[in-house]
Design an enzyme around this catalytic site. Structure first.
Site, PDB file in Angstrom:
ATOM      1  N   SER A 343       0.758  -1.218  -0.208  1.00 42.68           N
ATOM      2  CA  SER A 343      -0.167   0.092  -0.113  1.00 42.68           C
ATOM      3  C   SER A 343       0.713   1.234  -0.119  1.00 42.68           C
ATOM      4  O   SER A 343       2.024   1.067   0.566  1.00 42.68           O
ATOM      5  CB  SER A 343      -0.926   0.034   1.290  1.00 42.68           C
ATOM      6  N   HIS A 441      -7.337   0.105   6.179  1.00 37.54           N
ATOM      7  CA  HIS A 441      -6.981  -1.384   6.374  1.00 37.54           C
ATOM      8  C   HIS A 441      -7.139  -1.650   7.860  1.00 37.54           C
ATOM      9  O   HIS A 441      -7.461  -2.626   8.107  1.00 37.54           O
ATOM     10  CB  HIS A 441      -5.530  -1.627   6.099  1.00 37.54           C
TER      11      HIS A 441
END
Length: 517
Positions: A343, A441
């Site tokens: 990410s 997340h």
């Protein structure tokens, strides 16, 4: 890639006809734009009003059109004829350029919001009913009337558009135009209110209408083209680039709305690897993707890019998509036991520029970076008095990415700062992580796993985060507990043994302990 194709084509002349026959659930059947246009042109030929000319915007005529739809005024009433007016309104909107659409949306958001006088009168009536009557039924009626009075008038137009074939897709694109305007005009509260209301309606309409599909190189070209148009994390450069991302050792899954079966609302790219990936270059630039046989021995599924249509910003689809894809991959490839992301840190560089204040440059925090790393960085800019000043000098200079000595000296410093940014920097006074990707997340129950130096060396990656990336690990038996602890008190779960994350956690614990003394 060209811009996303519009469903409503103003001024287009096509053979007349009827929509395809429906079999069962009408939303599950594809409906082509030509069929929609042909159907409505067929109705228009029967004496109904024609569309406003392409590119024109007569404000008076627009008000009349909106009032006809919203207030059910004028000579033509009934569902079919009202649908004609709504279609006409959509045609007009699609025919306008960006400035014309802003005028359209501003008029809609300001002149067709909730009537202030009526809302105030209803509020007074509700308060009087509470004070004067003990009848709960009467108060409930007043409360319903007040709720209806506080509902913006443009909600009726939005509902009418959603009833049109392809109307959901039109509304998603229209909200994208709203968000584009809001980005440059944050003071426009009326537009923001309309955007928020439309977001909630889209969220409600999506429930129960999504199909999970795997996208492959054999999927329709229209669908594959949309992957390039909506990819916002790692730009798609060519058809060959797309083919590589859809090849062996790769997966792409998307959620599709049943009324738009060829255009993904949200999609995720996945790489099947032997270990947790620490840079995106190895995934995107691999010339010979993993063979099909090697997929059976892969241990990790790396989610390296999640994207949605711009108009669905704020609608939480990525969470459900990841969890559904994990289930599909576990069933297909039981050898995979690790589900990680790779990410970006999209706000890290902006935060760092703000953090490097004159005070910080003169007197940096003494414990955030090791003494050896401080000295090594200062050695790369000997005229600077502190490691923070040396860091600012290097990252503000041109060509620092081409100097390997600079890169080596920066690694422990930037990784330490990245860990601090993810673990300790919060959004306002809340427990939520400042970084939007981290918050997404962690809220979904993932663990912060690893900070990756030189994870993304593209121009975008260097501009956003100095090339820093990180992994979030979805440890399946810890997801629910992680989610509960993060939402409740901001506790960030950790997996792996990254020393920079461990040090950031230690500093955070010491700070919390000292604050309680």
């Amino acid at each position: 890639m060209s811009a996303p194709a519009a469903l409503f084509h103003a001024g287009m002349r096509l053979p007349t006809g009827l929509p395809p026959a429906r079999d069962g659930d009408e939303l599950s059947q594809p409906l082509e734009p030509a069929d929609v246009r042909a159907f409505w042109e067929k109705q228009s030929e029967n004496g109904q009003p024609q569309s406003i000319g392409k590119g024109s915007l007569d404000i008076s005529e627009l008000r009349d059109l909106l009032s006809t739809i919203i207030h059910k005024s004028g000579a033509y009433k009934g569902a079919v004829k009202m649908g004609l007016y709504t279609q006409r309104c959509c045609d007009l909107y699609e025919s306008l350029d960006s400035s014309g659409r802003v005028v359209f949306l501003k008029l809609l958001s300001v002149e067709y919001c909730a009537p202030k006088g009526e809302a105030q009168a209803l509020a007074n009536a509700y308060l009087e009913s509470l004070a004067q009557s003990s009848d709960p039924a009467k108060s409930a009626l007043r409360a319903r009337a007040l709720r209806d009075g506080l509902t913006p008038q443009y909600a009726e137009l939005i509902d009418q558009i959603n009833r049109l074939p392809g109307g959901f897709s039109f509304l998603v694109r229209m909200r994208a135009d709203m968000l584009e305007h809001i980005r440059g005009h944050r003071e426009d509260g009326a537009m923001r209110a309309m955007s928020d209301m439309l977001m909630k309606k889209l969220e409600t309409w999506i429930i129960g209408t999504l199909d999970l599909k795997r996208i492959t190189w054999n999927s329709p070209a229209f669908t594959i083209e949309k992957l390039g148009q909506y990819e916002s994390v790692h730009a798609v450069k060519s058809w060959l680039d797309v083919r590589r991302r859809l090849g062996n050792g790769r997966r792409c899954f998307g959620f599709f709305h049943r009324s738009v079966p060829m255009e993904p609302l949200v999609f995720v790219w996945v790489a099947l690897t032997d270990s947790v990936s620490d840079n995106v270059q190895s995934i995107l630039q691999e010339r010979e993707p993993t063979t099909a046989e090697a997929e059976a021995t892969a241990r990790c599924a790396i989610f390296y890019s999640i994207n949605s249509q711009p108009g669905l910003s704020g609608v939480d689809l990525g969470n459900f998509l990841i969890k559904r894809v994990v289930g599909v991959l576990r069933a297909e490839l039981p050898n995979i036991d690790t589900f990680c992301t790779l990410s970006p840190l999209p706000r890290f560089r902006a935060w760092l520029d703000q953090w490097l204040t004159p005070e910080c440059l003169a007197t940096p925090p003494p414990t955030m970076v090791s003494e050896g790393a401080q000295k090594a960085l200062i050695a790369r800019a000997p005229h600077t008095p502190t490691w923070t000043a040396a860091l600012k000098h290097i990252i503000d200079s041109r060509g620092w990415t081409g100097d390997q000595a600079n890169i080596d000296a920066m690694e422990p410093v930037v990784r330490a700062l990245g860990a601090h940014y993810l673990v300790n920097v919060k959004r306002g006074k809340s427990h939520a992580a400042y970084d939007p990707v981290a918050n997404f997340h962690l809220r979904n129950g993932a663990c912060l796993h690893q900070i990756n130096w030189r994870g993304n060396t593209s121009y975008s990656g260097l501009r956003q985060s100095l090339g820093l990336m990180c992994n979030y690990n979805y440890v399946l038996d810890r997801i629910e507990d992680n989610n509960e602890r993060y939402v409740h008190d901001g506790a960030i779960a950790i997996s792996g043994d990254d020393p920079f994350i461990a040090e950031a956690k230690r500093i955070a614990a010491n700070t919390t302990r000292a604050a309680k003394l």
